[in-house]
Write a protein that holds these residues in place. Structure first.
Motif, mmCIF file in Angstrom:
data_model
loop_
_atom_site.group_PDB
_atom_site.id
_atom_site.type_symbol
_atom_site.label_atom_id
_atom_site.label_comp_id
_atom_site.label_asym_id
_atom_site.label_seq_id
_atom_site.Cartn_x
_atom_site.Cartn_y
_atom_site.Cartn_z
ATOM 1 N N SER A 2 2.867 5.254 10.270
ATOM 2 C CA SER A 2 3.200 4.560 11.498
ATOM 3 C C SER A 2 3.716 3.151 11.260
ATOM 4 O O SER A 2 4.087 2.480 12.199
ATOM 5 C CB SER A 2 1.972 4.530 12.407
ATOM 6 O OG SER A 2 0.915 3.880 11.745
ATOM 7 N N ASP A 3 3.756 2.685 10.030
ATOM 8 C CA ASP A 3 4.269 1.358 9.701
ATOM 9 C C ASP A 3 5.792 1.390 9.739
ATOM 10 O O ASP A 3 6.415 2.124 8.972
ATOM 11 C CB ASP A 3 3.764 0.951 8.323
ATOM 12 C CG ASP A 3 4.259 -0.402 7.876
ATOM 13 O OD1 ASP A 3 4.978 -1.078 8.638
ATOM 14 O OD2 ASP A 3 3.933 -0.792 6.747
ATOM 15 N N PHE A 6 7.536 0.726 6.353
ATOM 16 C CA PHE A 6 7.341 1.883 5.483
ATOM 17 C C PHE A 6 8.329 2.984 5.874
ATOM 18 O O PHE A 6 9.011 3.555 5.035
ATOM 19 C CB PHE A 6 5.887 2.367 5.632
ATOM 20 C CG PHE A 6 5.498 3.467 4.702
ATOM 21 C CD1 PHE A 6 4.869 3.180 3.507
ATOM 22 C CD2 PHE A 6 5.737 4.791 5.025
ATOM 23 C CE1 PHE A 6 4.472 4.193 2.646
ATOM 24 C CE2 PHE A 6 5.350 5.811 4.173
ATOM 25 C CZ PHE A 6 4.725 5.506 2.981
ATOM 26 N N ASP A 7 8.400 3.278 7.171
ATOM 27 C CA ASP A 7 9.309 4.314 7.669
ATOM 28 C C ASP A 7 10.765 3.970 7.372
ATOM 29 O O ASP A 7 11.549 4.839 6.995
ATOM 30 C CB ASP A 7 9.123 4.523 9.168
ATOM 31 C CG ASP A 7 7.768 5.124 9.517
ATOM 32 O OD1 ASP A 7 7.101 5.675 8.610
ATOM 33 O OD2 ASP A 7 7.384 5.048 10.699
ATOM 34 N N ASP A 36 8.049 0.092 -1.410
ATOM 35 C CA ASP A 36 6.637 -0.232 -1.239
ATOM 36 C C ASP A 36 5.777 0.587 -2.214
ATOM 37 O O ASP A 36 5.998 1.790 -2.361
ATOM 38 C CB ASP A 36 6.252 0.093 0.210
ATOM 39 C CG ASP A 36 4.824 -0.255 0.505
ATOM 40 O OD1 ASP A 36 3.936 0.569 0.173
ATOM 41 O OD2 ASP A 36 4.590 -1.331 1.065
ATOM 42 N N ASP A 38 2.837 1.821 -1.963
ATOM 43 C CA ASP A 38 2.167 2.958 -1.330
ATOM 44 C C ASP A 38 3.109 4.152 -1.188
ATOM 45 O O ASP A 38 2.693 5.297 -1.355
ATOM 46 C CB ASP A 38 1.614 2.580 0.042
ATOM 47 C CG ASP A 38 0.406 1.663 -0.053
ATOM 48 O OD1 ASP A 38 -0.259 1.657 -1.110
ATOM 49 O OD2 ASP A 38 0.136 0.943 0.929
ATOM 50 N N TYR A 74 -2.950 7.300 4.122
ATOM 51 C CA TYR A 74 -1.604 7.007 4.582
ATOM 52 C C TYR A 74 -1.486 6.929 6.104
ATOM 53 O O TYR A 74 -0.452 6.634 6.625
ATOM 54 C CB TYR A 74 -0.616 8.045 4.055
ATOM 55 C CG TYR A 74 -0.632 8.083 2.552
ATOM 56 C CD1 TYR A 74 -0.163 7.011 1.820
ATOM 57 C CD2 TYR A 74 -1.158 9.150 1.865
ATOM 58 C CE1 TYR A 74 -0.190 7.010 0.448
ATOM 59 C CE2 TYR A 74 -1.186 9.165 0.495
ATOM 60 C CZ TYR A 74 -0.702 8.095 -0.221
ATOM 61 O OH TYR A 74 -0.733 8.105 -1.578
#
Length: 75
Positions: A2-3, A6-7, A36, A38, A74
């Motif tokens: 949901s970031d 990140f998306d 990123d 992650d 995540y």
């Protein structure tokens, strides 16, 4: 996932690839784009196989995101 940043990074990465693609190519490209950490962890967890489309990669990332019995880091 949901970031928004990140998306955006995942979207940018998947848009730069020429399919089919192997996981090592995907990871190399992600490292080139300074992705990123992650996201790199998630990409390294992908099964070793050829991916024919971004949809196939997204499907596997979704599976990684929700494995039963695993801590979901995540979401």
């Amino acid at each position: 996932m949901s970031d928004p940043i990140f998306d955006q990074q995942l979207d940018a990465l998947l848009n730069t690839l020429e399919y089919p693609v192997e996981p090592i190519e995907l990871i190399d490209r992600a490292e080139d784009l300074a992705t990123d950490p992650d996201l790199l962890i998630m990409l390294r967890a992908l099964p070793e196989q050829q991916y024919d489309s971004r949809t196939e990669i997204m499907s596997h990332l979704g599976q990684i995101n929700s494995l039963p019995g695993e801590e979901n880091v995540y979401n």
